[in-house]
Design a protein around this motif. Sequence first.
Motif, mmCIF file in Angstrom:
data_model
loop_
_atom_site.group_PDB
_atom_site.id
_atom_site.type_symbol
_atom_site.label_atom_id
_atom_site.label_comp_id
_atom_site.label_asym_id
_atom_site.label_seq_id
_atom_site.Cartn_x
_atom_site.Cartn_y
_atom_site.Cartn_z
ATOM 1 N N HIS A 1 0.864 -1.182 0.000
ATOM 2 C CA HIS A 1 0.000 0.000 0.000
ATOM 3 C C HIS A 1 0.903 1.236 0.000
ATOM 4 C CE1 HIS A 1 0.763 1.189 4.206
ATOM 5 N NE2 HIS A 1 0.808 -0.112 4.459
ATOM 6 N N LYS A 2 0.356 2.353 -0.403
ATOM 7 C CA LYS A 2 1.150 3.570 -0.553
ATOM 8 C C LYS A 2 0.833 4.605 0.517
ATOM 9 C CE LYS A 2 1.625 2.908 -5.533
ATOM 10 N NZ LYS A 2 1.408 3.486 -6.889
ATOM 11 N N GLN B 1 -8.696 13.529 3.845
ATOM 12 C CA GLN B 1 -8.880 12.142 3.428
ATOM 13 C C GLN B 1 -9.423 11.280 4.560
ATOM 14 O OE1 GLN B 1 -5.331 10.408 1.809
ATOM 15 N NE2 GLN B 1 -5.908 10.883 -0.296
ATOM 16 N N GLU B 2 -8.794 11.407 5.707
ATOM 17 C CA GLU B 2 -9.188 10.592 6.852
ATOM 18 C C GLU B 2 -10.616 10.900 7.280
ATOM 19 O OE1 GLU B 2 -9.191 7.756 9.628
ATOM 20 O OE2 GLU B 2 -7.630 8.093 8.115
ATOM 21 N N GLN B 3 -10.969 12.170 7.263
ATOM 22 C CA GLN B 3 -12.324 12.553 7.648
ATOM 23 C C GLN B 3 -13.351 11.983 6.666
ATOM 24 O OE1 GLN B 3 -12.641 16.744 8.307
ATOM 25 N NE2 GLN B 3 -14.545 16.579 9.472
ATOM 26 N N ALA B 4 -12.992 11.960 5.377
ATOM 27 C CA ALA B 4 -13.903 11.418 4.365
ATOM 28 C C ALA B 4 -14.106 9.917 4.561
ATOM 29 C CB ALA B 4 -13.357 11.704 2.971
ATOM 30 N N ILE B 5 -13.037 9.205 4.878
ATOM 31 C CA ILE B 5 -13.143 7.758 5.081
ATOM 32 C C ILE B 5 -13.997 7.449 6.305
ATOM 33 C CG2 ILE B 5 -11.813 5.715 5.753
ATOM 34 C CD1 ILE B 5 -9.611 6.655 3.886
ATOM 35 N N PHE C 1 -13.295 0.577 15.152
ATOM 36 C CA PHE C 1 -12.278 0.861 14.146
ATOM 37 C C PHE C 1 -11.918 2.345 14.120
ATOM 38 C CE2 PHE C 1 -11.182 1.717 9.597
ATOM 39 C CZ PHE C 1 -9.958 1.086 9.625
ATOM 40 N N ILE C 2 -12.907 3.205 14.199
ATOM 41 C CA ILE C 2 -12.639 4.648 14.192
ATOM 42 C C ILE C 2 -11.833 5.055 15.418
ATOM 43 C CG2 ILE C 2 -13.746 6.916 14.398
ATOM 44 C CD1 ILE C 2 -15.884 5.965 12.495
ATOM 45 N N ALA C 3 -12.055 4.375 16.534
ATOM 46 C CA ALA C 3 -11.274 4.660 17.738
ATOM 47 C C ALA C 3 -9.785 4.358 17.522
ATOM 48 C CB ALA C 3 -11.807 3.850 18.914
ATOM 49 N N LEU C 4 -9.478 3.453 16.580
ATOM 50 C CA LEU C 4 -8.084 3.111 16.297
ATOM 51 C C LEU C 4 -7.475 3.990 15.216
ATOM 52 C CD1 LEU C 4 -8.446 -0.802 16.203
ATOM 53 C CD2 LEU C 4 -7.594 0.594 18.099
ATOM 54 N N ARG C 5 -8.300 4.699 14.447
ATOM 55 C CA ARG C 5 -7.803 5.530 13.348
ATOM 56 C C ARG C 5 -7.197 6.826 13.907
ATOM 57 N NH1 ARG C 5 -7.722 3.306 8.167
ATOM 58 N NH2 ARG C 5 -8.109 5.370 7.260
ATOM 59 N N ALA D 1 -1.458 7.915 -0.226
ATOM 60 C CA ALA D 1 -2.722 7.170 -0.191
ATOM 61 C C ALA D 1 -3.224 7.107 1.248
ATOM 62 C CB ALA D 1 -2.515 5.761 -0.740
ATOM 63 N N PRO D 2 -4.523 6.940 1.446
ATOM 64 C CA PRO D 2 -5.047 6.861 2.816
ATOM 65 C C PRO D 2 -4.656 5.544 3.483
ATOM 66 C CG PRO D 2 -6.775 6.405 1.235
ATOM 67 C CD PRO D 2 -5.586 6.843 0.432
ATOM 68 N N GLU D 3 -4.775 5.522 4.790
ATOM 69 C CA GLU D 3 -4.524 4.292 5.535
ATOM 70 C C GLU D 3 -5.482 3.200 5.062
ATOM 71 O OE1 GLU D 3 -2.418 3.403 7.992
ATOM 72 O OE2 GLU D 3 -1.328 5.301 7.938
#
Length: 621
Positions: free
Chosen positions: A58-59, A171-175, A154-158, A194-196
């Motif tokens: 992944h990038k 990007q992160e907010q959109a995901i 999952f969001i708690a880990l992001r 690229a996003p996580e």
Amino acid sequence: MEEHVGQVWDRFITKIANQGYPEAAVTLDQVKTPLGVFYRALGGDSALRITATTATLHKARRSWLHKVAGTGKKVELAWQDEICLYLPAQLDLFPDAQLNRDLYFWLAAMAGTPVPAQTHRNLNWIVDNQQRTSKTLQKYRGLHQRYQRLVRAFIALRPDPVKLKPEIAAQEQAIQQALIDPGSITELPEARFAPEPVPLWLHPNPPHNGGLSSSNETKDRNASKGETRQAEQRRRQAERVDKPDEQGANLGVRHEADLFSFAEFCKMDRSTEEEDDLDQAEGIANDIDKMSVTQDNTTVASRIKFDLDLPSEEEDDIPLNEGILYPEWDYKKNIMLRDYCQIIPMMSRKAVDCELPVHLQKPARRLRRQFESLAARPQWIRGQYEGDKLDLDAYLDFRGSASSNGSANSGDPRLYYQKRPLVRDMACLLLADLSLSTDAWVNDKQQVVDVIRDSVHLFAESLHASGDQFAIHGFSSRRRQHVRFNCIKDFHESYNAKIRGRIADISPGFYTRMGAAIRHATDLLGKQSAQKKLLLLLTDGKPNDLDRYEGRHGVEDTRKAILEARNQGLIPFCITIDEEANQYLPYLFGRQGYTFIRQAEQLPKRLPQLYMTLTGKLLGS
């Protein structure tokens, strides 16, 4: 000392860099059986098997700990194709093992939700996954709570978008918004990285085989199941490339790109060579993101090896005729390929008349007594005008009918049971898989082929005592033109020392073209005049051969052959020692059409017992 310190440091920094929770890890092997039932119950393709995915690059931007440890470059994400549903070999994303387990089931449900092909091609990965998520939740409303728990955890880990740079934060907010409210995000904001990765979604660009199917003349594989049943099976990403022009490679050129390309290419004939250091070879394969494979058409020793693998005419079994042509099912074209496979009936050349092996004589005596009593056992026939005892149910029905009609003569007074000798109008054909995989070891003392020999010996002794019609055949194949069908005992032959000699001469063959063998067995069994006809398949693995019969094609053709047998009034039943049988046998034989023997060494005892149980149900005794 220096090397030891390096190893300690590597383990230490790798452990620190690991962001998972090993203590709460759930492996695919632990959930594969219930997951398969769940996936197919939700409408997933029954022909697909569940297996471990491959880690792909992944990038996304890596943390400094990952850079120091040299980890975090790859990620395992779920995806599926026409052959398999690929899921991570292990999930330790969450600190709660139940959440990791729930994630497996969510991914299976999401993968099994169809998305229209024309729509899928025009969507980017974030829209595609949101659409799949929405459709999955709409179709299976019972998954809502499970999905919400996974999203919250999952969001708690992001990473917190507030602490990120603006472009990465967007990007992160959109995901996170797409996870919370699927369908609310139409595109992902642009950024340098690229996003996580998002383990709750399917792979944005899944690996494919790159068209690695080669011609029948040059492709060769090892059929031993012992080499494919690894503790951890992972799919490799590969591509087919043209053979590099060695004459054009000039070491005098000092361009960095040219030197790098020349250094990467290494001519190796992997059809004949074997790596002595398997651990090193596996490590190299794991480090390579994509394997590039080419085909060399020059004549090499592999062609000689191929010829030597086939026994000479003097050493081979005796062909009984020139061959019989059978069709094969092409599931992609939805057509039957006429006269596509050739069955070659054969008989052992070296078989010598013999008695039953000493270690089988005691269990054989016990089984003979059981099956002799089975043949002599009487049965009670209902609905007789006179007989040995009164049928109380029939009597009460008769009296009730007479009372309601007001007439003592109402109804048919067939009120008795009558005991009659049991007529076992039964014919059975045992079809044994004699592929190369039977050369594998069950334990330190026995090979699979030894277990099959003992099983067939006791099976023959039992059925001979019962008086049932029976035949025994074995099969293996080497491509569609050479499907060997070994005659061990035909229906018209008497069971004697000659048959025992053929059983003793059973040996591993080649591959497992199961559909053609079942069609020929169906024809042989269908010619018998018995009322009930049982086709028993004894195997240790799934259909496969050197050509395209490997994978989905073989499974679909075998299933078609089994359906053809059922349509002719036969009862197909499979007995297997394959540990992954639950991945494909329910699709082939149905839930009640097979049994799995967990301990292969128990097969000789279990096979006659299974026959007794099956025939008892079929004959109503």
